[in-house]
Design a protein around this motif. Structure first.
Motif, PDB file in Angstrom:
ATOM      1  N   LYS A 120       0.843  -1.197   0.000  1.00  0.00           N
ATOM      2  CA  LYS A 120       0.000   0.000   0.000  1.00  0.00           C
ATOM      3  C   LYS A 120       0.878   1.246   0.000  1.00  0.00           C
ATOM      4  N   LEU A 121       0.472   2.214  -0.833  1.00  0.00           N
ATOM      5  CA  LEU A 121       1.101   3.525  -0.878  1.00  0.00           C
ATOM      6  C   LEU A 121       0.152   4.505  -0.192  1.00  0.00           C
ATOM      7  N   SER A 122       0.646   5.192   0.823  1.00  0.00           N
ATOM      8  CA  SER A 122      -0.191   6.161   1.539  1.00  0.00           C
ATOM      9  C   SER A 122       0.608   7.431   1.822  1.00  0.00           C
ATOM     10  N   ARG A 123      -0.107   8.476   2.158  1.00  0.00           N
ATOM     11  CA  ARG A 123       0.565   9.739   2.481  1.00  0.00           C
ATOM     12  C   ARG A 123      -0.229  10.494   3.538  1.00  0.00           C
ATOM     13  N   ALA A 124       0.467  11.419   4.199  1.00  0.00           N
ATOM     14  CA  ALA A 124      -0.124  12.179   5.289  1.00  0.00           C
ATOM     15  C   ALA A 124      -1.242  13.090   4.788  1.00  0.00           C
TER      16      ALA A 124
END
Length: 288
Positions: free
Chosen positions: A208-212
């Motif tokens: 999974k690619l996630s960001r703030a």
């Protein structure tokens, strides 16, 4: 909104602060750049349109370095401290210099500002003289995701306002001397299974690619982004790209490969203007 009002007070005052310098010179007192800026808690709109870049005398700014030349990456809760170095010169020497980062189309319409911690001190910059005429002033700024970065629209390119003043009261102000990137921190995971696996069998690699998210202070999937699946053979230090896939509507990643030899799989994201590059920690697969 309090934050936007604060931004208006700060950026407006910064641009107008130089107007007070000649008066200080007339009184034969050394102007203090920081003292010319009203309290950032003063929630007032602009008193007047900000002037363009301004120079009085022969003070010059020769270089500005933000965060050692690296992008400023901010997560969801932890404050990010970084240093900005301002090098300036004046025939009579440098008295003080400091920067402010701001976001917006122009300084009159800024929607974000990151100011020095030392703004209310006599000297904002910690200045070191390299000669009788030149000094480099280092200033610590803090980006607080709970205060300064109130919206995701603030991710990306910011401008650097900078001012310097000579020992003789000459000064220079540049509204946008250069730019710097303030980015939403990213995370990337990987899991290759089954482990162990027979040679020639299918390996499923998920992640999974996630960001703030600066608005709810959580991490969310970064959707529709190209991400590379990479492999490193056991005993090697180098990853090679196997294929490129795209994160789905929730940031999830999934693909399959055939098992060939022992090694590590990882996902690698190249980054965007608003989000930094990130590599997942390699997941080892034992092929038998």
């Amino acid at each position: 909104m309090r934050i936007r009002a604060t931004v208006a007070a700060v950026t407006g005052a910064l641009a107008l602060s130089a107007l007070a310098v000649p008066a200080a010179q007339a009184d034969d007192q050394m102007p203090n750049l920081a003292s010319l800026v009203p309290s950032t808690s003063k929630a007032t709109p602009f008193a007047a349109a900000a002037p363009a870049d301004e120079t009085v005398g022969d003070t010059k700014i020769t270089s500005v370095t933000v965060n050692g030349g690296k992008n400023i990456v901010v997560g969801t809760t932890v404050k990010k401290s970084f240093t900005v170095s301002v090098t300036a010169t004046d025939p009579e020497g440098i008295y003080d210099a400091y920067p402010v980062l701001w976001h917006g189309t122009d300084v009159d319409n800024a929607d974000g500002a990151i100011v020095p911690e030392s703004l209310d001190q006599e000297f904002v910059g910690d200045c070191t003289n390299s000669s009788a005429t030149t000094a480099t002033c280092k200033v610590t700024l803090v980006a607080d995701p709970a205060v300064d970065l109130y919206s995701n629209i603030l991710a990306g390119t910011w401008k650097v306002w900078v001012g310097a003043i000579g020992n003789d009261g000459d000064y220079i102000i540049r509204d946008a001397y250069k730019t710097a990137k303030v980015q939403r921190a990213s995370k990337l995971t990987v899991n290759a299974s089954p482990e162990p696996v027979a040679k020639g069998k299918t390996i499923t690699v998920t992640g999974k690619l996630s960001r703030a998210n600066w608005e709810d202070h959580k991490y969310h999937g970064y959707t529709n982004q190209p991400v590379k699946l990479q492999f490193r053979k056991k005993g090697s230090d180098t990853y090679s790209t196997v294929k490129t896939i795209t994160s789905n509507s929730t940031g999830e990643l999934k693909t399959t490969v055939k098992a060939a030899t022992d090694g590590y799989f990882r996902y690698s994201f190249a980054g965007t203007t608003t989000t930094p590059a990130v590599n997942a920690t390699g997941d080892f697969v034992d092929v038998r």
